[in-house]
Design a protein around this motif. Structure first.
Motif, mmCIF file in Angstrom:
data_model
loop_
_atom_site.group_PDB
_atom_site.id
_atom_site.type_symbol
_atom_site.label_atom_id
_atom_site.label_comp_id
_atom_site.label_asym_id
_atom_site.label_seq_id
_atom_site.Cartn_x
_atom_site.Cartn_y
_atom_site.Cartn_z
ATOM 1 N N MET A 101 0.847 -1.205 0.000
ATOM 2 C CA MET A 101 0.000 0.000 0.000
ATOM 3 C C MET A 101 0.877 1.248 0.000
ATOM 4 S SD MET A 101 -3.036 1.615 0.305
ATOM 5 C CE MET A 101 -4.344 0.751 1.155
ATOM 6 N N LEU A 102 1.882 1.283 0.849
ATOM 7 C CA LEU A 102 2.750 2.451 0.954
ATOM 8 C C LEU A 102 3.566 2.655 -0.321
ATOM 9 C CD1 LEU A 102 3.883 1.988 4.650
ATOM 10 C CD2 LEU A 102 2.262 3.693 3.758
ATOM 11 N N ALA A 103 4.106 1.574 -0.866
ATOM 12 C CA ALA A 103 4.876 1.680 -2.108
ATOM 13 C C ALA A 103 3.987 2.162 -3.249
ATOM 14 C CB ALA A 103 5.514 0.331 -2.453
ATOM 15 N N ALA A 104 2.788 1.615 -3.337
ATOM 16 C CA ALA A 104 1.860 1.990 -4.411
ATOM 17 C C ALA A 104 1.450 3.450 -4.287
ATOM 18 C CB ALA A 104 0.629 1.080 -4.387
ATOM 19 N N TYR A 105 1.080 3.867 -3.096
ATOM 20 C CA TYR A 105 0.592 5.229 -2.881
ATOM 21 C C TYR A 105 1.679 6.264 -3.174
ATOM 22 C CZ TYR A 105 -1.956 9.101 -0.798
ATOM 23 O OH TYR A 105 -2.612 10.292 -0.600
ATOM 24 N N HIS A 106 2.925 5.880 -2.958
ATOM 25 C CA HIS A 106 4.032 6.808 -3.193
ATOM 26 C C HIS A 106 4.635 6.666 -4.587
ATOM 27 C CE1 HIS A 106 4.071 8.692 0.747
ATOM 28 N NE2 HIS A 106 3.688 7.516 1.203
ATOM 29 N N GLY A 107 3.975 5.890 -5.453
ATOM 30 C CA GLY A 107 4.347 5.861 -6.871
ATOM 31 C C GLY A 107 5.494 4.957 -7.266
ATOM 32 N N HIS A 108 5.785 3.957 -6.473
ATOM 33 C CA HIS A 108 6.917 3.075 -6.758
ATOM 34 C C HIS A 108 6.442 1.786 -7.441
ATOM 35 C CE1 HIS A 108 9.228 5.907 -4.487
ATOM 36 N NE2 HIS A 108 8.484 5.709 -3.410
ATOM 37 N N ALA A 109 6.308 1.852 -8.758
ATOM 38 C CA ALA A 109 5.745 0.728 -9.517
ATOM 39 C C ALA A 109 6.616 -0.520 -9.436
ATOM 40 C CB ALA A 109 5.543 1.136 -10.983
ATOM 41 N N GLU A 110 7.931 -0.372 -9.539
ATOM 42 C CA GLU A 110 8.796 -1.555 -9.513
ATOM 43 C C GLU A 110 8.747 -2.242 -8.151
ATOM 44 O OE1 GLU A 110 12.748 -1.114 -11.089
ATOM 45 O OE2 GLU A 110 12.033 0.211 -12.682
ATOM 46 N N LEU A 111 8.765 -1.474 -7.082
ATOM 47 C CA LEU A 111 8.686 -2.070 -5.750
ATOM 48 C C LEU A 111 7.309 -2.701 -5.542
ATOM 49 C CD1 LEU A 111 9.874 -2.699 -3.004
ATOM 50 C CD2 LEU A 111 9.219 -0.389 -2.266
ATOM 51 N N THR A 112 6.270 -2.042 -6.002
ATOM 52 C CA THR A 112 4.925 -2.598 -5.902
ATOM 53 C C THR A 112 4.861 -3.951 -6.618
ATOM 54 O OG1 THR A 112 3.942 -0.393 -5.761
ATOM 55 C CG2 THR A 112 2.475 -2.188 -6.417
ATOM 56 N N ALA A 113 5.417 -4.018 -7.815
ATOM 57 C CA ALA A 113 5.439 -5.279 -8.567
ATOM 58 C C ALA A 113 6.251 -6.340 -7.831
ATOM 59 C CB ALA A 113 6.004 -5.044 -9.962
ATOM 60 N N GLY A 114 7.398 -5.956 -7.300
ATOM 61 C CA GLY A 114 8.243 -6.905 -6.577
ATOM 62 C C GLY A 114 7.553 -7.474 -5.358
ATOM 63 N N LEU A 115 6.850 -6.637 -4.629
ATOM 64 C CA LEU A 115 6.111 -7.110 -3.460
ATOM 65 C C LEU A 115 4.959 -8.027 -3.877
ATOM 66 C CD1 LEU A 115 6.101 -3.785 -1.434
ATOM 67 C CD2 LEU A 115 7.287 -5.893 -0.788
ATOM 68 N N ALA A 116 4.240 -7.642 -4.924
ATOM 69 C CA ALA A 116 3.146 -8.484 -5.422
ATOM 70 C C ALA A 116 3.681 -9.828 -5.914
ATOM 71 C CB ALA A 116 2.379 -7.761 -6.527
ATOM 72 N N ASP A 117 4.820 -9.805 -6.590
ATOM 73 C CA ASP A 117 5.435 -11.048 -7.072
ATOM 74 C C ASP A 117 5.820 -11.968 -5.913
ATOM 75 O OD1 ASP A 117 5.188 -10.278 -9.729
ATOM 76 O OD2 ASP A 117 7.272 -9.576 -9.885
ATOM 77 N N ARG A 118 6.070 -11.385 -4.753
ATOM 78 C CA ARG A 118 6.455 -12.158 -3.574
ATOM 79 C C ARG A 118 5.255 -12.520 -2.706
ATOM 80 N NH1 ARG A 118 10.471 -9.445 -5.556
ATOM 81 N NH2 ARG A 118 12.626 -10.121 -5.296
ATOM 82 N N GLY A 119 4.053 -12.263 -3.211
ATOM 83 C CA GLY A 119 2.852 -12.716 -2.529
ATOM 84 C C GLY A 119 2.088 -11.669 -1.742
ATOM 85 N N ALA A 120 2.484 -10.394 -1.826
ATOM 86 C CA ALA A 120 1.739 -9.359 -1.118
ATOM 87 C C ALA A 120 0.306 -9.310 -1.644
ATOM 88 C CB ALA A 120 2.413 -7.998 -1.289
ATOM 89 N N ASP A 121 -0.626 -9.102 -0.750
ATOM 90 C CA ASP A 121 -2.046 -9.055 -1.089
ATOM 91 C C ASP A 121 -2.364 -7.697 -1.710
ATOM 92 O OD1 ASP A 121 -4.820 -9.032 -1.205
ATOM 93 O OD2 ASP A 121 -5.095 -9.668 0.888
ATOM 94 N N VAL A 122 -2.635 -7.675 -3.015
ATOM 95 C CA VAL A 122 -2.905 -6.418 -3.721
ATOM 96 C C VAL A 122 -4.281 -5.852 -3.395
ATOM 97 C CG1 VAL A 122 -1.323 -6.931 -5.630
ATOM 98 C CG2 VAL A 122 -3.743 -7.566 -5.814
ATOM 99 N N ASN A 123 -5.106 -6.620 -2.704
ATOM 100 C CA ASN A 123 -6.456 -6.171 -2.366
ATOM 101 C C ASN A 123 -6.658 -5.928 -0.871
ATOM 102 O OD1 ASN A 123 -7.735 -6.169 -4.982
ATOM 103 N ND2 ASN A 123 -7.408 -8.384 -4.945
ATOM 104 N N ARG A 124 -5.608 -6.005 -0.093
ATOM 105 C CA ARG A 124 -5.757 -5.830 1.354
ATOM 106 C C ARG A 124 -6.097 -4.376 1.671
ATOM 107 N NH1 ARG A 124 -1.685 -7.878 6.072
ATOM 108 N NH2 ARG A 124 -2.574 -6.639 7.748
ATOM 109 N N LEU A 125 -7.166 -4.197 2.394
ATOM 110 C CA LEU A 125 -7.629 -2.868 2.769
ATOM 111 C C LEU A 125 -6.929 -2.399 4.037
ATOM 112 C CD1 LEU A 125 -11.473 -3.390 2.265
ATOM 113 C CD2 LEU A 125 -9.784 -2.613 0.590
ATOM 114 N N ASN A 126 -6.715 -1.092 4.132
ATOM 115 C CA ASN A 126 -6.145 -0.547 5.361
ATOM 116 C C ASN A 126 -7.259 -0.278 6.369
ATOM 117 O OD1 ASN A 126 -7.329 1.928 4.631
ATOM 118 N ND2 ASN A 126 -5.394 2.896 4.097
ATOM 119 N N GLY A 127 -6.928 0.340 7.485
ATOM 120 C CA GLY A 127 -7.894 0.599 8.540
ATOM 121 C C GLY A 127 -8.995 1.573 8.162
ATOM 122 N N LYS A 128 -8.817 2.296 7.062
ATOM 123 C CA LYS A 128 -9.848 3.229 6.586
ATOM 124 C C LYS A 128 -10.649 2.639 5.432
ATOM 125 C CE LYS A 128 -7.437 7.405 7.975
ATOM 126 N NZ LYS A 128 -6.874 8.691 7.547
#
Length: 123
Positions: free
Chosen positions: A45-72
């Motif tokens: 969420m933090l990488a995506a919101y701050h515009g880091h596409a490569e890091l976002t992809a790397g985290l997703a490739d490692r199994g990060a939940d792309v649909n996980r909602l935050n507390g809001k």
């Protein structure tokens, strides 16, 4: 910095905000890929919101939940749409992000700003 146990949580979240590639090394070394801060914001969420596409992809490739909602009840894709981070939006859609997750959803956010979401592509 390859030992994730030697970093304070805030340092890890700052790495996500900064788009630091070393974060992927830390995940590879055992840092939980879906680690979240006190507001429920994951590393992705933090990488995506701050515009880091490569890091976002790397985290997703490692199994990060792309649909996980935050507390809001916000989804990473909606945040990327709000910030108009087109490369991040593409990465999230390619990794299966749900345009209807969260409130407001990415679809609703896109409509508010007169933007279109890309169609999911073949990875």
């Amino acid at each position: 910095m390859s030992d994730p146990t030697r970093l304070e949580p805030q340092q890890v979240f700052d790495l996500a905000r900064q788009g630091a590639d070393v974060l992927l090394d830390l995940v590879n070394a055992g840092l939980p890929v879906d680690m979240a801060d006190e507001s429920g914001n994951t590393l992705l969420m933090l990488a995506a919101y701050h515009g880091h596409a490569e890091l976002t992809a790397g985290l997703a490739d490692r199994g990060a939940d792309v649909n996980r909602l935050n507390g809001k009840n916000q989804a990473p894709l909606a945040g990327a749409v709000f910030k108009n981070e087109t490369d991040v939006i593409r990465v999230l859609v390619e990794h299966g992000a749900d345009p209807d997750a969260g409130n407001p959803s990415a679809r609703a956010t896109a409509q508010m700003f007169g933007r279109e979401l890309p169609e999911p592509g073949v990875r």
